[in-house]
Write a protein that holds these residues in place. Structure first.
Motif, PDB file in Angstrom:
ATOM      1  N   LEU A 345       0.584  -0.921  -0.331  1.00  0.00           N
ATOM      2  CA  LEU A 345       0.483   0.174  -0.118  1.00  0.00           C
ATOM      3  C   LEU A 345       0.760   1.021   0.364  1.00  0.00           C
ATOM      4  N   LEU A 346       1.375   1.150   0.948  1.00  0.00           N
ATOM      5  CA  LEU A 346       3.029   2.375   1.061  1.00  0.00           C
ATOM      6  C   LEU A 346       3.623   2.684  -0.845  1.00  0.00           C
ATOM      7  N   SER A 347       3.836   1.668  -0.983  1.00  0.00           N
ATOM      8  CA  SER A 347       4.927   1.738  -2.530  1.00  0.00           C
ATOM      9  C   SER A 347       3.689   2.426  -3.754  1.00  0.00           C
ATOM     10  N   ARG A 348       2.186   2.458  -3.191  1.00  0.00           N
ATOM     11  CA  ARG A 348       1.477   2.360  -4.108  1.00  0.00           C
ATOM     12  C   ARG A 348       0.903   3.454  -4.158  1.00  0.00           C
ATOM     13  N   VAL A 349       0.683   3.989  -2.552  1.00  0.00           N
ATOM     14  CA  VAL A 349       0.127   5.772  -2.840  1.00  0.00           C
ATOM     15  C   VAL A 349       1.312   6.184  -2.580  1.00  0.00           C
ATOM     16  N   THR A 350       2.671   5.959  -3.101  1.00  0.00           N
ATOM     17  CA  THR A 350       3.454   6.826  -3.309  1.00  0.00           C
ATOM     18  C   THR A 350       3.476   6.842  -4.718  1.00  0.00           C
ATOM     19  N   SER A 351       4.101   5.893  -5.414  1.00  0.00           N
ATOM     20  CA  SER A 351       3.555   5.978  -6.588  1.00  0.00           C
ATOM     21  C   SER A 351       2.534   6.600  -7.694  1.00  0.00           C
ATOM     22  N   ALA A 352       1.165   6.481  -6.936  1.00  0.00           N
ATOM     23  CA  ALA A 352       0.057   7.673  -7.201  1.00  0.00           C
ATOM     24  C   ALA A 352       0.150   8.744  -7.073  1.00  0.00           C
ATOM     25  N   HIS A 353       0.568   9.029  -6.149  1.00  0.00           N
ATOM     26  CA  HIS A 353       1.205  10.364  -6.228  1.00  0.00           C
ATOM     27  C   HIS A 353       1.807  11.181  -6.193  1.00  0.00           C
ATOM     28  N   LYS A 354       3.112  10.752  -7.036  1.00  0.00           N
ATOM     29  CA  LYS A 354       4.152  11.058  -6.807  1.00  0.00           C
ATOM     30  C   LYS A 354       4.638  11.543  -5.703  1.00  0.00           C
ATOM     31  N   LEU A 355       4.865  10.628  -4.493  1.00  0.00           N
ATOM     32  CA  LEU A 355       5.251  11.127  -2.860  1.00  0.00           C
ATOM     33  C   LEU A 355       6.734  10.418  -2.469  1.00  0.00           C
ATOM     34  N   THR A 356       7.326  11.317  -1.419  1.00  0.00           N
ATOM     35  CA  THR A 356       8.726  11.169  -1.193  1.00  0.00           C
ATOM     36  C   THR A 356       8.301  10.111   0.225  1.00  0.00           C
ATOM     37  N   VAL A 357       8.921   9.633   0.711  1.00  0.00           N
ATOM     38  CA  VAL A 357       8.974   8.780   2.427  1.00  0.00           C
ATOM     39  C   VAL A 357      10.660   8.550   1.900  1.00  0.00           C
ATOM     40  N   LEU A 358      11.625   8.805   1.924  1.00  0.00           N
ATOM     41  CA  LEU A 358      13.212   8.333   1.581  1.00  0.00           C
ATOM     42  C   LEU A 358      12.973   7.338   2.470  1.00  0.00           C
ATOM     43  N   GLY A 359      12.738   7.545   3.870  1.00  0.00           N
ATOM     44  CA  GLY A 359      13.191   6.130   4.921  1.00  0.00           C
ATOM     45  C   GLY A 359      12.747   5.213   4.784  1.00  0.00           C
ATOM     46  N   PHE A 360      11.500   5.052   3.939  1.00  0.00           N
ATOM     47  CA  PHE A 360      11.508   3.586   3.024  1.00  0.00           C
ATOM     48  C   PHE A 360      12.062   3.076   2.648  1.00  0.00           C
ATOM     49  N   TYR A 361      13.171   3.602   1.555  1.00  0.00           N
ATOM     50  CA  TYR A 361      14.655   3.138   1.315  1.00  0.00           C
ATOM     51  C   TYR A 361      15.591   2.017   2.132  1.00  0.00           C
ATOM     52  N   THR A 362      15.728   2.893   3.128  1.00  0.00           N
ATOM     53  CA  THR A 362      16.636   2.482   3.695  1.00  0.00           C
ATOM     54  C   THR A 362      16.285   1.118   4.754  1.00  0.00           C
ATOM     55  N   TYR A 363      14.995   1.054   5.097  1.00  0.00           N
ATOM     56  CA  TYR A 363      14.141   0.144   5.676  1.00  0.00           C
ATOM     57  C   TYR A 363      14.175  -1.628   4.874  1.00  0.00           C
ATOM     58  N   VAL A 364      13.742  -0.867   3.334  1.00  0.00           N
ATOM     59  CA  VAL A 364      13.805  -2.184   3.307  1.00  0.00           C
ATOM     60  C   VAL A 364      15.117  -2.667   2.443  1.00  0.00           C
ATOM     61  N   LEU A 365      16.067  -2.446   2.825  1.00  0.00           N
ATOM     62  CA  LEU A 365      17.550  -2.522   2.907  1.00  0.00           C
ATOM     63  C   LEU A 365      18.047  -3.998   3.262  1.00  0.00           C
ATOM     64  N   LYS A 366      17.032  -4.358   4.381  1.00  0.00           N
ATOM     65  CA  LYS A 366      17.671  -5.399   5.080  1.00  0.00           C
ATOM     66  C   LYS A 366      16.742  -6.721   4.932  1.00  0.00           C
ATOM     67  N   TYR A 367      16.061  -6.651   3.477  1.00  0.00           N
ATOM     68  CA  TYR A 367      15.012  -7.218   3.097  1.00  0.00           C
ATOM     69  C   TYR A 367      15.742  -7.681   1.268  1.00  0.00           C
ATOM     70  N   VAL A 368      16.076  -7.232   1.313  1.00  0.00           N
ATOM     71  CA  VAL A 368      16.690  -7.664   0.273  1.00  0.00           C
ATOM     72  C   VAL A 368      17.898  -8.349  -0.175  1.00  0.00           C
ATOM     73  N   SER A 369      17.345  -9.904   0.564  1.00  0.00           N
ATOM     74  CA  SER A 369      17.956 -11.231   0.098  1.00  0.00           C
ATOM     75  C   SER A 369      17.982 -11.903  -0.255  1.00  0.00           C
ATOM     76  N   ALA A 398      20.284   1.089  -2.657  1.00  0.00           N
ATOM     77  CA  ALA A 398      19.247  -0.105  -3.124  1.00  0.00           C
ATOM     78  C   ALA A 398      19.732  -0.720  -4.203  1.00  0.00           C
ATOM     79  N   VAL A 399      20.047  -0.090  -5.315  1.00  0.00           N
ATOM     80  CA  VAL A 399      20.473  -0.444  -6.683  1.00  0.00           C
ATOM     81  C   VAL A 399      21.468  -1.116  -6.307  1.00  0.00           C
ATOM     82  N   ARG A 400      22.857  -1.298  -5.784  1.00  0.00           N
ATOM     83  CA  ARG A 400      24.110  -1.823  -4.949  1.00  0.00           C
ATOM     84  C   ARG A 400      24.050  -2.764  -4.100  1.00  0.00           C
ATOM     85  N   LYS A 401      22.932  -3.041  -3.175  1.00  0.00           N
ATOM     86  CA  LYS A 401      22.581  -4.631  -2.615  1.00  0.00           C
ATOM     87  C   LYS A 401      22.530  -4.473  -2.840  1.00  0.00           C
ATOM     88  N   LEU A 402      21.169  -4.387  -4.344  1.00  0.00           N
ATOM     89  CA  LEU A 402      20.582  -5.814  -5.752  1.00  0.00           C
ATOM     90  C   LEU A 402      21.366  -6.092  -6.286  1.00  0.00           C
TER      91      LEU A 402
END
Length: 757
Positions: A345-369, A398-402
């Motif tokens: 839901l957070l990603s879809r709201v961010t994409s639909a309204h062109k929002l910026t929640v910078l902390g999400f990209y740091t939070y999701v790094l621990k799940y990129v494995s 995030a891209v480098r971690k991927l």
């Protein structure tokens, strides 16, 4: 027995007489009314005392209450108080009878819908009877739907929505336990009338979702109700609210869809096969099928919402920030599935309204494995949250971690393909999120032997050939991109639009289409004809305004068209030289109808209706089809595919953009065919046996030009054993010596070897 005694003791007979002549039988009614008041006082002290007679009295007074409105003015409040204050002491029969009588009083006009709903709403989370709960739910939905059938009943809607808001807000101060400790949740009360902290809010969300699904409510207020439910302490309420915005199906409570679906066609067909065939049965069957199709079609048309829920969110930036705060604060209390729901839901709201929640990209790094559970869904959320206004600096880690976790020789081909597809989807939305050296290394995977990896690497290469070929090596840019760079075509920097919004795409096609239609009809483009066309175009697309907002709209504002007040929509700066090759390919077909630099004035002279925008989409599809047939290239093909997808989604009633959301399939990419399971193997075997006899071969007599009988050898195979026991062949085998048996076995082995060679 005297007649008067008979009337007093027999309540149904007295009820019938009162309805015929209320004035003549008023004394008899008052006698029963006084009897009801005395029993009611006794019943409140001891509910088991005279419960059956009390239920009969309630039904009797409800039937004749409209005949004596002054005497029975307090009767509905008696029933409501009895239900709400003494619910735990009442028997199930008394509860159901009181609710039925309250509904009867509403149908007779004794009480209003708001008074009825104020009593029914608190009962939903308290009752443990599935029958009563289904009846209350059906009554609430039917009453609100009927009140909004012809026009919006704003007074009722506001009152009901206020009650639903209150049902959710009352539990907002609770402690968030999460869904990991399901055993620690409070158990549901077993009929004592108490309410669990999440049950009341859960029913508020369920009823709001049902009214939205049926098309009764389609504005921003029900969206605000469910948006509040996303932050409720109960994980079950959160999950139901999240599923509403995600558009996924989740069943909560008892379903009441039976009355809308109509008869089951398959069961009717089966019943018709096993019963006696008659003409009347065939007629009833056809009538039932027609009725079921009609109801299903009406249901699908009525349940279509006017606007998507995501677009009706109030203050989406604050909503997205609250989602991220809840996600990070209660990370240890939520299960992985629940956290993925919040991420989606957070990603879809961010994409639909062109929002910026910078902390999400740091939070999701621990799940990129690559060994993380449900990592394709997490990668889809990461790519979904990116848009052209997302800062590239926040995405580069995030891209480098991927690349470090997914794309290296130590993992399988499927993992590498998923990593490449994720990076491609991120870069499709923000091309500046990757470094040039890393891009060069990833593109080299197009030489892999695995099909999925090759396809993913080629997709990344083709993307940068279109959006930013300067980041590729010279030999990898391709002919078209190299020519564009030589002509000075450069990608737009971060935060810059490719071109100014000076026109609506495809409006020139609509203007030429309308002009051609007028020329065919031979009608001049007058103001009266234009007004009539506009009125007809809005049929079926009107959206009723809320009466509370009437004071804000004071009509049209006249704008002068003389002198300095003229609005100049032309742009002297030629944007054609800076447009990219893919836009030129798609616009080749539009150039045949009009000059690409020409700006349409249709939007300044006509209010565009939804039907006009649908026609614009059809005209753009035709133009894109001509561009593809004329060799427009891959950009034209993608443009045509996206337009067709939008038309398909619009026709099906779904308000979501077909290209807006990323699925796990987009991350995994094309995969090898998985091993067939048992059901698939059985189905394949059954398909291979079609058209042939059981255990039979197509060789022999069936392939001969002339039909013939079976051979003696084939006949001998089918003979019973007792018929051939006395034959020479069987007797000869029995009399063989050991030497003869060895010779015969050797000859068989030699013959088998020759046949193999």
């Amino acid at each position: 027995m005297p007649r008067g005694v008979l009337r007093t003791a027999n309540l149904p007979q007295l009820q019938n007489l009162i309805k015929r002549d209320p004035t003549s039988y008023k004394e008899e009614f008052l006698q029963q009314w006084n009897h009801y008041n005395s029993i009611r006082q006794i019943f409140q002290i001891n509910p088991d005392e005279q419960a059956a007679h009390f239920r009969e009295l309630i039904t009797f007074i409800s039937q004749v209450a409209q005949c004596y409105p002054k005497e029975t003015a307090e009767f509905p409040s008696h029933l409501s108080t009895l239900l709400l204050e003494h619910y735990g002491l009442l028997s199930p029969d008394i509860r159901h009878s009181i609710v039925q009588n309250l509904v009867m009083l509403k149908n007779k006009g004794v009480i209003t819908s708001i008074e009825l709903l104020k009593t029914l709403f608190p009962l939903l989370p308290r009752t443990t009877s599935s029958t009563l709960r289904s009846f209350i739910r059906k009554t609430i939905l039917t009453d609100i739907k009927s009140a909004n059938m012809r026009s919006k009943n704003h007074k009722l809607n506001r009152a009901v929505q206020a009650m639903l808001f209150g049902m959710i807000e009352r539990g907002m101060d609770g402690v968030v336990t999460g869904d990991k400790g399901k055993l620690r949740n409070e158990p549901r009360s077993a009929g004592d009338g108490t309410v669990n902290s999440g049950d009341e809010a859960m029913w508020a969300v369920v009823l709001t979702k049902e009214l939205w699904k049926k098309g009764v409510w389609d504005d921003a207020k029900p969206v605000s109700i469910v948006a509040l439910g996303c932050f409720h302490p109960s994980a079950k309420v959160q999950s139901a609210s999240l599923h509403f915005f995600l558009g996924s199906d989740e069943e909560e409570g008892d379903s009441d869809e039976e009355e809308d679906n109509g008869p089951d066609i398959k069961s009717l067909e089966h019943k018709r096969e096993v019963t006696k065939k008659t003409r009347s049965g065939d007629k009833k069957m056809r009538k039932s099928v027609k009725e079921a199709k009609k109801k299903r079609k009406a249901k699908g048309t009525h349940s279509r919402a006017n606007f998507p829920a995501l677009q009706l969110l109030n203050d989406p930036q604050t909503f997205a920030e609250k989602l991220y705060d809840m996600l990070s604060k209660y990370d240890a209390r939520f299960s992985l599935d629940h956290k993925i729901l919040i991420m989606q839901l957070l990603s879809r709201v961010t994409s639909a309204h062109k929002l910026t929640v910078l902390g999400f990209y740091t939070y999701v790094l621990k799940y990129v494995s690559y060994h993380q559970l449900r990592v394709p869904a997490i990668l889809a959320c990461l790519a979904q949250s990116v848009h052209d206004f997302t800062p590239p600096d926040a995405l580069m880690p995030a891209v480098r971690k991927l690349a470090a976790e997914f794309i290296h020789p130590g993992v399988g081909a499927e993992v590498i393909a998923a990593g490449l597809n994720s990076i491609r989807e991120i870069c499709r939305r923000q091309p500046w999120a990757i470094e040039e050296d890393l891009l060069g290394d990833l593109v080299e995977y197009r030489k892999s032997r695995d099909k999925a990896v090759t396809a993913a690497a080629r997709g990344l290469l083709q993307l940068f050939r279109e959006v930013n070929p300067g980041m590729l090596k010279r030999r990898e840019r391709g002919k078209t991109a190299s020519m564009g760079i030589s002509q000075g075509v450069q990608p737009a920097p971060f935060g810059h639009a490719e071109q100014a919004a000076v026109d609506i795409e495809g409006l020139v096609l609509l203007e030429d289409h309308l002009k051609a239609m007028r020329e065919e009809a031979g009608v001049a483009s007058g103001e009266e004809d234009a007004d009539e066309d506009d009125a007809e175009a809005w049929n079926g697309w009107d959206v009723e305004e809320d009466s509370s907002d009437d004071s804000e709209s004071e009509g049209w504002i006249d704008v002068s068209s003389d002198g300095e007040d003229n609005i100049d929509i032309s742009d002297s700066e030629d944007e054609g030289g800076k447009s990219k090759k893919k836009d030129m390919d798609v616009d080749q077909s539009e150039a045949k109808a009009a000059d690409p630099n020409r700006l349409s004035t249709l939007a300044t002279t006509k209010i565009l209706t939804p039907a006009d925008f649908a026609l614009i989409n059809d005209l753009r599809i035709k133009a894109a089809t001509k561009a593809v047939e004329g060799g427009g290239g891959t950009a034209a093909k993608r443009k045509l595919a996206s337009l067709e997808a939008v038309r398909k989604v619009t026709a099906s009633g779904d308000n979501a953009d077909a290209n807006a959301f990323i699925s796990e399939i987009d991350i995994l990419g094309p995969r090898k065919k998985a091993k067939a399971d048992y059901e698939e193997r059985i189905a394949s075997i059954a398909k291979g046996r079609e058209g042939r006899e059981k255990y039979g071969s197509l060789k022999g007599k069936k392939n001969k030009a002339a039909p013939s009988s079976t051979t003696n050898r084939e006949k001998a195979r089918n003979k019973p054993i007792m018929m051939i026991m006395g034959s020479k062949g069987v007797k000869g085998k029995r009399k063989q010596s050991l030497r003869e048996k060895q010779q015969r076995l050797r000859a068989h082995i030699d013959k088998a070897k020759k046949s193999h060679h």
